[in-house]
Design an enzyme around this catalytic site. Structure first.
Site, PDB file in Angstrom:
ATOM      1  N   LEU A  95       0.844  -1.200   0.000  1.00 24.14           N
ATOM      2  CA  LEU A  95       0.000   0.000   0.000  1.00 24.14           C
ATOM      3  C   LEU A  95       0.879   1.250   0.000  1.00 24.14           C
ATOM      4  O   LEU A  95       1.952   1.267   0.604  1.00 24.14           O
ATOM      5  CB  LEU A  95      -0.906  -0.021   1.236  1.00 24.14           C
ATOM      6  CG  LEU A  95      -1.880  -1.210   1.280  1.00 24.14           C
ATOM      7  CD1 LEU A  95      -2.521  -1.332   2.651  1.00 24.14           C
ATOM      8  CD2 LEU A  95      -2.948  -1.078   0.196  1.00 24.14           C
ATOM      9  N   HIS A 111       2.331 -10.441  10.405  1.00 26.40           N
ATOM     10  CA  HIS A 111       3.466 -10.802   9.557  1.00 26.40           C
ATOM     11  C   HIS A 111       4.115 -12.057  10.136  1.00 26.40           C
ATOM     12  O   HIS A 111       4.347 -12.132  11.347  1.00 26.40           O
ATOM     13  CB  HIS A 111       4.480  -9.654   9.516  1.00 26.40           C
ATOM     14  CG  HIS A 111       5.633  -9.944   8.605  1.00 26.40           C
ATOM     15  ND1 HIS A 111       5.497  -9.920   7.235  1.00 26.40           N
ATOM     16  CD2 HIS A 111       6.918 -10.282   8.865  1.00 26.40           C
ATOM     17  CE1 HIS A 111       6.672 -10.237   6.686  1.00 26.40           C
ATOM     18  NE2 HIS A 111       7.544 -10.457   7.651  1.00 26.40           N
ATOM     19  N   GLN A 175      -0.026 -20.230  15.424  1.00 20.58           N
ATOM     20  CA  GLN A 175       0.208 -19.155  16.401  1.00 20.58           C
ATOM     21  C   GLN A 175      -0.439 -17.844  15.948  1.00 20.58           C
ATOM     22  O   GLN A 175      -0.942 -17.080  16.770  1.00 20.58           O
ATOM     23  CB  GLN A 175       1.710 -18.938  16.605  1.00 20.58           C
ATOM     24  CG  GLN A 175       2.422 -20.085  17.249  1.00 20.58           C
ATOM     25  CD  GLN A 175       1.760 -20.490  18.562  1.00 20.58           C
ATOM     26  OE1 GLN A 175       1.240 -21.592  18.673  1.00 20.58           O
ATOM     27  NE2 GLN A 175       1.750 -19.610  19.538  1.00 20.58           N
TER      28      GLN A 175
HETATM   29  C1  GRF Z   1      -0.158 -15.646   6.827  1.00 24.50           C
HETATM   30  O1  GRF Z   1       0.982 -16.358   7.154  1.00 24.50           O
HETATM   31  C2  GRF Z   1       0.106 -14.177   6.984  1.00 24.50           C
HETATM   32  O2  GRF Z   1       0.889 -13.867   8.082  1.00 24.50           O
HETATM   33  C3  GRF Z   1       0.856 -13.909   5.711  1.00 24.50           C
HETATM   34  O3  GRF Z   1       0.142 -14.635   4.733  1.00 24.50           O
HETATM   35  C4  GRF Z   1      -0.484 -15.742   5.340  1.00 24.50           C
HETATM   36  C5  GRF Z   1      -1.942 -15.632   5.058  1.00 24.50           C
HETATM   37  O4  GRF Z   1      -2.651 -16.739   5.453  1.00 24.50           O
HETATM   38  N1  GRF Z   1       1.013 -12.514   5.463  1.00 24.50           N
HETATM   39  P1  GRF Z   1      -4.258 -16.687   5.526  1.00 24.50           P
HETATM   40  O5  GRF Z   1      -4.774 -16.113   4.216  1.00 24.50           O
HETATM   41  O6  GRF Z   1      -4.639 -15.864   6.702  1.00 24.50           O
HETATM   42  O7  GRF Z   1      -4.651 -18.135   5.670  1.00 24.50           O
END
Ligand code: GRF
Length: 198
Positions: A95, A111, A175
Site C-alpha cells: 500500500l 506478519h 500461532q
Molecule cells: C499468513 O501467514 C500471513 O501472516 C501472511 O500470509 C499468510 C496468510 O494466510 N502474510 P491466511 O490467508 O490468513 O490463511
C-alpha cells in the site's frame, strides 16, 4: 462503542476466520464490517460470505501499476461499510504511503516473522537459512514502510530439527490464529499494550 472492522485478504483467509470467530463471541468490542480482497478468487471471500459478512472485491490487475487508482477504488468500496479498524490478514499488495497515512493508528497487520527480522516474503525459509533457534509472528501497526510500525503482539516458537519451511509455516500459522484475535481484542478497546505469547 462497538468498533467496525474491515479485513483485507488476498488468499485463503485463515487469519480472517480466526478474527471472525473471535468477534462472534459475546462481549467482543468489535464486529466485522466487511472483508475486502484484491483477488476475486481469494478463498477468504467465500468463507466470509458464508458467515454473512459483507464482501467487496477490487481486482488490482486492471489498474496495472497505478497503485493510487487501485487504492481509490478500494476506498470507495470500503467507505459505505464505515470501518473503524482495518486488519490486513494475508493482504499481498503493497500500500502507498498516502493510503496508509489515512489510517494511521487504525490499521494493523500480521506478519509471519519475529519483526524486525525478515520483513517481506520467504520469512520461514530465511529463518531456517539463518539457523535461527526461534521463529514466530508479529502483529504491528501499519506505517508506510513495509512490515514496520510499533509492535502490538508477538508469538515465538522454537525451530525444531527437521523443520522445512512448510512445516514451520504451518506451526507459525497456528500461532497467528491465536495472536491476531488476542491483539484485536485489546486494540478494539484502545489498548495498545503489546502481547507476548506463549
Ligand atoms: C499468513 O501467514 C500471513 O501472516 C501472511 O500470509 C499468510 C496468510 O494466510 N502474510 P491466511 O490467508 O490468513 O490463511
Amino acid at each position: 462503542m462497538t468498533k467496525r472492522v474491515a479485513i483485507f485478504v488476498s488468499g485463503g483467509g485463515s487469519n480472517m476466520e480466526a478474527l471472525l470467530d473471535d468477534m462472534a463471541k459475546p462481549g467482543h468490542a468489535a464486529v466485522p464490517a466487511v472483508v475486502v480482497s484484491n483477488n476475486p478468487s481469494a478463498g477468504g471471500l467465500a468463507k466470509a460470505a458464508a458467515r454473512g459478512v459483507a464482501t467487496e472485491v477490487v481486482d488490482h490487475r486492471p489498474f496495472g501499476g497505478d497503485r493510487p487508482a487501485f487504492e481509490a477504488a478500494l476506498l470507495a468500496q470500503l467507505e459505505p461499510h464505515a470501518p473503524d479498524i482495518y486488519c490486513l490478514a494475508g493482504f499481498m499488495r503493497v500500500l502507498t504511503e498516502g493510503f496508509v497515512r489515512q489510517f494511521s493508528g487504525r490499521m494493523i497487520n500480521i506478519h509471519p516473522s519475529l519483526l524486525p527480522l525478515y520483513r517481506g516474503l520467504r520469512t520461514h525459509a530465511r529463518a531456517l537459512e539463518a539457523g535461527d533457534a526461534e521463529h514466530g509472528c508479529t502483529v504491528h501497526l501499519v506505517t508506510p514502510e513495509l512490515d514496520e510500525g510499533p509492535i502490538l503482539g508477538q508469538s515465538r516458537i522454537p525451530v525444531e530439527p527437521g523443520d522445512t519451511d512448510e512445516i514451520l509455516a504451518a506451526r507459525v500459522l497456528r500461532q497467528e490464529h491465536i495472536l491476531y484475535p488476542a491483539v484485536l481484542r485489546r486494540f478494539a478497546v484502545g489498548d495498545h499494550t503489546p502481547i507476548f505469547l506463549p
